[in-house]
Design a protein around this motif. Structure first.
Motif, PDB file in Angstrom:
ATOM      1  N   VAL A 436       0.878  -1.172   0.000  1.00  0.00           N
ATOM      2  CA  VAL A 436       0.000   0.000   0.000  1.00  0.00           C
ATOM      3  C   VAL A 436       0.918   1.224   0.000  1.00  0.00           C
ATOM      4  CG1 VAL A 436      -1.892   1.192   1.152  1.00  0.00           C
ATOM      5  CG2 VAL A 436      -1.669  -1.291   1.396  1.00  0.00           C
ATOM      6  N   THR A 437       0.781   2.054  -1.021  1.00  0.00           N
ATOM      7  CA  THR A 437       1.691   3.197  -1.251  1.00  0.00           C
ATOM      8  C   THR A 437       3.161   2.780  -1.097  1.00  0.00           C
ATOM      9  OG1 THR A 437       1.631   4.109   0.998  1.00  0.00           O
ATOM     10  CG2 THR A 437      -0.010   4.935  -0.519  1.00  0.00           C
ATOM     11  N   GLY A 438       3.529   1.775  -1.856  1.00  0.00           N
ATOM     12  CA  GLY A 438       4.917   1.324  -1.861  1.00  0.00           C
ATOM     13  C   GLY A 438       5.793   2.265  -2.672  1.00  0.00           C
ATOM     14  N   PRO A 439       7.096   1.945  -2.787  1.00  0.00           N
ATOM     15  CA  PRO A 439       8.013   2.777  -3.561  1.00  0.00           C
ATOM     16  C   PRO A 439       7.516   2.981  -4.995  1.00  0.00           C
ATOM     17  CG  PRO A 439       9.233   1.187  -2.269  1.00  0.00           C
ATOM     18  CD  PRO A 439       7.785   0.822  -2.123  1.00  0.00           C
ATOM     19  N   PRO A 447      -3.283  10.152   2.637  1.00  0.00           N
ATOM     20  CA  PRO A 447      -4.479   9.331   2.902  1.00  0.00           C
ATOM     21  C   PRO A 447      -5.269   8.959   1.649  1.00  0.00           C
ATOM     22  CG  PRO A 447      -4.297  11.081   4.521  1.00  0.00           C
ATOM     23  CD  PRO A 447      -3.236  11.352   3.497  1.00  0.00           C
ATOM     24  N   VAL A 448      -5.394   9.885   0.704  1.00  0.00           N
ATOM     25  CA  VAL A 448      -6.176   9.534  -0.497  1.00  0.00           C
ATOM     26  C   VAL A 448      -5.416   8.504  -1.326  1.00  0.00           C
ATOM     27  CG1 VAL A 448      -5.383  11.479  -1.925  1.00  0.00           C
ATOM     28  CG2 VAL A 448      -7.551  10.418  -2.417  1.00  0.00           C
ATOM     29  N   CYS A 449      -4.088   8.598  -1.351  1.00  0.00           N
ATOM     30  CA  CYS A 449      -3.298   7.577  -2.069  1.00  0.00           C
ATOM     31  C   CYS A 449      -3.437   6.225  -1.378  1.00  0.00           C
ATOM     32  CB  CYS A 449      -1.830   8.003  -2.128  1.00  0.00           C
ATOM     33  SG  CYS A 449      -1.570   9.518  -3.056  1.00  0.00           S
ATOM     34  N   VAL A 450      -3.432   6.246  -0.061  1.00  0.00           N
ATOM     35  CA  VAL A 450      -3.617   5.006   0.701  1.00  0.00           C
ATOM     36  C   VAL A 450      -4.952   4.366   0.331  1.00  0.00           C
ATOM     37  CG1 VAL A 450      -4.205   4.171   3.026  1.00  0.00           C
ATOM     38  CG2 VAL A 450      -2.142   5.556   2.674  1.00  0.00           C
ATOM     39  N   GLU A 451      -6.004   5.168   0.321  1.00  0.00           N
ATOM     40  CA  GLU A 451      -7.326   4.597   0.052  1.00  0.00           C
ATOM     41  C   GLU A 451      -7.391   4.003  -1.347  1.00  0.00           C
ATOM     42  OE1 GLU A 451     -10.303   6.896   3.046  1.00  0.00           O
ATOM     43  OE2 GLU A 451     -10.096   7.749   1.051  1.00  0.00           O
ATOM     44  N   GLU A 452      -6.904   4.750  -2.319  1.00  0.00           N
ATOM     45  CA  GLU A 452      -6.970   4.253  -3.700  1.00  0.00           C
ATOM     46  C   GLU A 452      -6.139   2.970  -3.854  1.00  0.00           C
ATOM     47  OE1 GLU A 452      -8.398   5.330  -6.689  1.00  0.00           O
ATOM     48  OE2 GLU A 452      -9.629   6.812  -5.661  1.00  0.00           O
ATOM     49  N   ALA A 524      -1.185  12.270  -8.820  1.00  0.00           N
ATOM     50  CA  ALA A 524      -1.995  11.222  -8.197  1.00  0.00           C
ATOM     51  C   ALA A 524      -3.189  10.885  -9.082  1.00  0.00           C
ATOM     52  CB  ALA A 524      -2.470  11.680  -6.820  1.00  0.00           C
ATOM     53  N   ASP A 525      -3.771  11.901  -9.714  1.00  0.00           N
ATOM     54  CA  ASP A 525      -4.945  11.669 -10.563  1.00  0.00           C
ATOM     55  C   ASP A 525      -4.578  10.762 -11.746  1.00  0.00           C
ATOM     56  OD1 ASP A 525      -3.295  13.703 -11.470  1.00  0.00           O
ATOM     57  OD2 ASP A 525      -4.906  14.907 -12.321  1.00  0.00           O
ATOM     58  N   ALA A 526      -3.433  11.054 -12.381  1.00  0.00           N
ATOM     59  CA  ALA A 526      -2.989  10.227 -13.513  1.00  0.00           C
ATOM     60  C   ALA A 526      -2.657   8.812 -13.033  1.00  0.00           C
ATOM     61  CB  ALA A 526      -1.766  10.856 -14.166  1.00  0.00           C
ATOM     62  N   TYR A 527      -2.072   8.743 -11.855  1.00  0.00           N
ATOM     63  CA  TYR A 527      -1.710   7.440 -11.293  1.00  0.00           C
ATOM     64  C   TYR A 527      -2.969   6.595 -11.007  1.00  0.00           C
ATOM     65  CZ  TYR A 527      -0.375   4.098  -7.698  1.00  0.00           C
ATOM     66  OH  TYR A 527      -0.220   2.956  -6.975  1.00  0.00           O
ATOM     67  N   PHE A 528      -3.983   7.226 -10.416  1.00  0.00           N
ATOM     68  CA  PHE A 528      -5.214   6.475 -10.130  1.00  0.00           C
ATOM     69  C   PHE A 528      -5.804   5.935 -11.444  1.00  0.00           C
ATOM     70  CE2 PHE A 528      -5.919   9.610  -6.367  1.00  0.00           C
ATOM     71  CZ  PHE A 528      -4.967   8.950  -5.619  1.00  0.00           C
ATOM     72  N   ALA A 529      -5.740   6.760 -12.484  1.00  0.00           N
ATOM     73  CA  ALA A 529      -6.257   6.321 -13.797  1.00  0.00           C
ATOM     74  C   ALA A 529      -5.428   5.143 -14.316  1.00  0.00           C
ATOM     75  CB  ALA A 529      -6.232   7.483 -14.780  1.00  0.00           C
ATOM     76  N   ALA A 530      -4.101   5.214 -14.128  1.00  0.00           N
ATOM     77  CA  ALA A 530      -3.233   4.118 -14.592  1.00  0.00           C
ATOM     78  C   ALA A 530      -3.565   2.819 -13.852  1.00  0.00           C
ATOM     79  CB  ALA A 530      -1.772   4.501 -14.389  1.00  0.00           C
ATOM     80  N   CYS A 531      -3.874   2.923 -12.576  1.00  0.00           N
ATOM     81  CA  CYS A 531      -4.235   1.716 -11.809  1.00  0.00           C
ATOM     82  C   CYS A 531      -5.531   1.111 -12.352  1.00  0.00           C
ATOM     83  CB  CYS A 531      -4.422   2.045 -10.326  1.00  0.00           C
ATOM     84  SG  CYS A 531      -2.929   2.641  -9.537  1.00  0.00           S
ATOM     85  N   ARG A 532      -6.491   1.983 -12.606  1.00  0.00           N
ATOM     86  CA  ARG A 532      -7.771   1.485 -13.143  1.00  0.00           C
ATOM     87  C   ARG A 532      -7.555   0.864 -14.530  1.00  0.00           C
ATOM     88  NH1 ARG A 532      -9.996   5.668  -9.863  1.00  0.00           N
ATOM     89  NH2 ARG A 532      -9.473   7.313 -11.322  1.00  0.00           N
ATOM     90  N   ASP A 533      -6.685   1.496 -15.338  1.00  0.00           N
ATOM     91  CA  ASP A 533      -6.392   0.953 -16.672  1.00  0.00           C
ATOM     92  C   ASP A 533      -5.778  -0.441 -16.564  1.00  0.00           C
ATOM     93  OD1 ASP A 533      -7.354   3.112 -17.927  1.00  0.00           O
ATOM     94  OD2 ASP A 533      -5.400   4.000 -18.438  1.00  0.00           O
ATOM     95  N   ALA A 534      -4.847  -0.591 -15.622  1.00  0.00           N
ATOM     96  CA  ALA A 534      -4.184  -1.903 -15.471  1.00  0.00           C
ATOM     97  C   ALA A 534      -5.222  -2.981 -15.197  1.00  0.00           C
ATOM     98  CB  ALA A 534      -3.151  -1.839 -14.347  1.00  0.00           C
ATOM     99  N   THR A 535      -6.182  -2.651 -14.343  1.00  0.00           N
ATOM    100  CA  THR A 535      -7.227  -3.632 -14.027  1.00  0.00           C
ATOM    101  C   THR A 535      -8.084  -3.923 -15.254  1.00  0.00           C
ATOM    102  OG1 THR A 535      -7.319  -2.485 -11.916  1.00  0.00           O
ATOM    103  CG2 THR A 535      -8.972  -4.169 -12.282  1.00  0.00           C
ATOM    104  N   ARG A 536      -8.512  -2.834 -15.889  1.00  0.00           N
ATOM    105  CA  ARG A 536      -9.381  -2.987 -17.066  1.00  0.00           C
ATOM    106  C   ARG A 536      -8.713  -3.796 -18.166  1.00  0.00           C
ATOM    107  NH1 ARG A 536     -11.878   2.012 -16.528  1.00  0.00           N
ATOM    108  NH2 ARG A 536     -10.009   3.033 -17.299  1.00  0.00           N
TER     109      ARG A 536
END
Ligand code: NA7
Length: 547
Positions: A436-439, A447-452, A524-536
């Motif tokens: 969770v929020t690793g390197p 906190p918002v990064c932790v939650e995402e 962080a916004d671009a990163y959250f999108a990248a995480c969702r893309d990886a899943t999708r």
């Protein structure tokens, strides 16, 4: 500070095997434990500290408080918690943060999953069973399928290896290991080493109490006043009514904050207008200065220099002695390329007769002596030494645990030249080590990064279980590409410039550590999108393995 009265704690006998081991009981560890328990997984948490709170349990030094506004530096996943908890100051103090964690942990009944006062010393992956064997400093070993870390970005204290520290006859403290009972500075001659966020917060408080404080500064900082103050009922009610909107907003801001883009650039306005805008941002304080004055401060060196000049003039207007003022004045690096600190009466404190500033940029501390310390040219006598010398950021909390993946590969060896992860979650060769929020996860409102990231991990575990996969790990190609993108992102803004002034963004504050960007600056916004893309995209960049 009230210590957890139950030594170790509630789960005195840890089971021999669980679905998930969670390390750490701060923002990350508590939330991922909640998410995994909701899914019916068995979870055993370990926390080296005395109780919940993570960084807010350890950093009990006087003056410790958040640099982010109260209504964004908190959990947002539970509307009930947001409404039930009431903050008292714009920038909550450490005791208030600690009380918040106690409230959340009790509200969600999380403490029963943790064993406190218990440090994880090793975690070894066993290929044959596909399980992690996790060892703790009480001699126990537990096996788990998923090893989830919530060990923090900024949590492994850095005490520079000064010769002679063991000969010091006074008391010495690292700010991140502050005694629960506090420290009495009355009639004490104090040496304070370090002028980062922590040194800046602690100095004015120690100076109030001590006989004399000598501050050892290696790099001057662009310190903006936090403008902390108590909250009134009206503003609290206003925020509570707008939490939904605020929490949505922090997910769309590059640094996870609730600021609107000011919609103007520093060089597009007249000098007089620029000064007025900076003055207003200075009066609003803290991160308002970086994010609400102009849009281009982080990307345009010339624009950034106008902010630097404004702060330099402020320092000279606040500090009476011109020589001290000049020593405190940062030059030669952009504002924001070291983590921008907030202060309360920081520069003002140097106007006290009992506070002295010593520049150790050219005359470094060479040794600690029985009665003080020596730089190359001078000797100083102290009763108490305070190390506000920062942290082995990002990788430090991992490499201090003996983590070994497939074929006995040590994580510390794998990351010797800098961290390698895909999206900060996972590293090749370490199946089901989920961070969770690793390197190489974003540098933004934590906190918002932790939650995402915790939600991504929980969702990923759902995916594995529902589709018959045993494990997940990053692919080598994806983690190499992510490291390259991290370096490129730091270079797209001015953050990489901080390397020449020891920024921890680049691992440059620790002797012998690889100089490599270790947090993501792409937003962080671009990163959250990248995480969702990886899943999708079917966990693109990750290897999913069936047994
Ligand atoms: P920082 O920001 O890393 O500050 C550490 C300070 O200690 C900084 O001023 C360092 O100087 C100084 N330092 C470190 N080693 C030495 C030696 N050997 N000699 C003299 N001075 C030294 O850590 P903080 O705890 O203040 O803040 C960490 C984060 O916590 C912060 O960013 C927030 O996110 C909260 P340097 O600047 O490296 O020259």
């Amino acid at each position: 500070m009230v210590e957890n009265p139950r030594a170790r704690t509630n789960t005195d006998e840890a089971p021999a095997h669980v679905d998930a081991v969670v390390i750490g009981a701060g923002f990350s560890g508590l939330y991922i434990t909640h998410l995994l328990r909701e899914r019916g997984l068995s979870v055993q948490g370990f926390e080296a500290g005395s109780g919940v709170g993570g960084t807010w349990n350890w950093n009990r030094y006087p003056g410790a408080r958040t640099d982010s506004l109260y209504y964004i530096y908190c959990y947002s996943f539970s509307p009930e918690i947001a409404q039930e908890w009431t903050w008292s100051e714009r920038y909550p103090s450490q005791p208030e943060m600690k009380a918040y964690f106690e409230f959340v942990a009790d509200r969600l009944d999380l403490k029963r999953s943790f064993r406190f006062h218990t440090r994880v010393t090793a975690a070894h992956y066993d290929e044959a069973s596909g399980l992690w064997a996790v060892s703790t400093d009480d001699g126990a070993t537990i096996r788990c399928t998923y090893l989830v870390t919530g060990i923090g970005l900024i949590s492994a204290p850095n005490t520079p290896p000064f010769a002679g520290l063991d000969t010091f006859e006074g008391d010495w403290y690292h700010t991140a290991r502050w005694p629960a009972g506090g420290v009495d500075f009355h009639r004490k001659r104090v040496g304070l080493i370090g002028t980062g966020s922590t040194g800046i917060q602690i100095l004015p408080i120690i100076a109030e109490e001590a006989q004399h404080v000598t501050v050892f500064q290696r790099t001057p900082n662009y310190v903006v006043p936090s403008q902390n103050r108590p909250l009134n009922d009206e503003e609290r009610a206003d925020i509570k009514a707008r939490y939904t909107e605020i929490f949505r907003k922090i997910r769309t801001h590059p640094f996870g904050m609730a600021f609107d883009s000011p919609g103007r650039n520093a060089l597009d306005v007249s000098e007089a207008e620029r000064e007025a805008i900076y003055e207003e941002a200075w009066q609003n304080g803290g991160f308002h200065f970086l994010f609400e004055a102009f849009d281009d401060l982080s990307v345009d060196a010339e624009a950034n220099e106008t902010a630097c000049e404004f702060i330099r003039a402020k320092i000279h207007s606040i500090v009476d002695d011109p020589t001290t003022a000049e020593l405190l004045t940062p030059r030669g690096y952009p504002y924001g390329s070291k983590r921008p600190p907030s202060g309360t009466h920081y520069f003002e404190t140097f106007n006290r007769d009992d506070v002295e500033l010593v520049d150790v940029s050219d005359d470094p501390i060479v040794e600690i002596t029985a009665d003080g310390l020596r730089t190359a040219e001078r000797g100083f006598e102290f009763d108490t030494l305070v190390f506000a010398t920062g942290f082995d950021v990002s990788t430090g909390s991992f490499t201090r645990i003996d983590i070994r993946g497939r074929d006995g590969l040590a994580l510390a060896d794998k990351w010797r030249d800098g961290p390698l992860t895909n999206l900060g979650f996972s590293t090749a060769g370490f199946p089901n080590l989920l961070m969770v929020t690793g390197p190489l996860s974003p540098f933004a409102n934590i906190p918002v990064c932790v939650e995402e990231t915790a939600e991504w991990i929980a969702g990923t575990i759902d995916h594995l279980r529902q589709n018959g996969y045993h494990s997940i790990e990053a692919t080598e190609e994806a983690e190499r590409a992510w490291a390259d993108e991290n370096t490129a992102a730091a270079n797209r803004i001015l953050a990489a410039e901080g390397e020449k002034v020891n920024t921890w963004f680049a691992g440059a504050n620790i002797d012998g550590k690889a100089h490599a960007i270790n947090v993501y600056f792409g937003g962080a916004d671009a990163y959250f999108a990248a995480c969702r893309d990886a899943t999708r995209n079917g966990y693109d960049g990750f290897r999913l393995i069936r047994r």
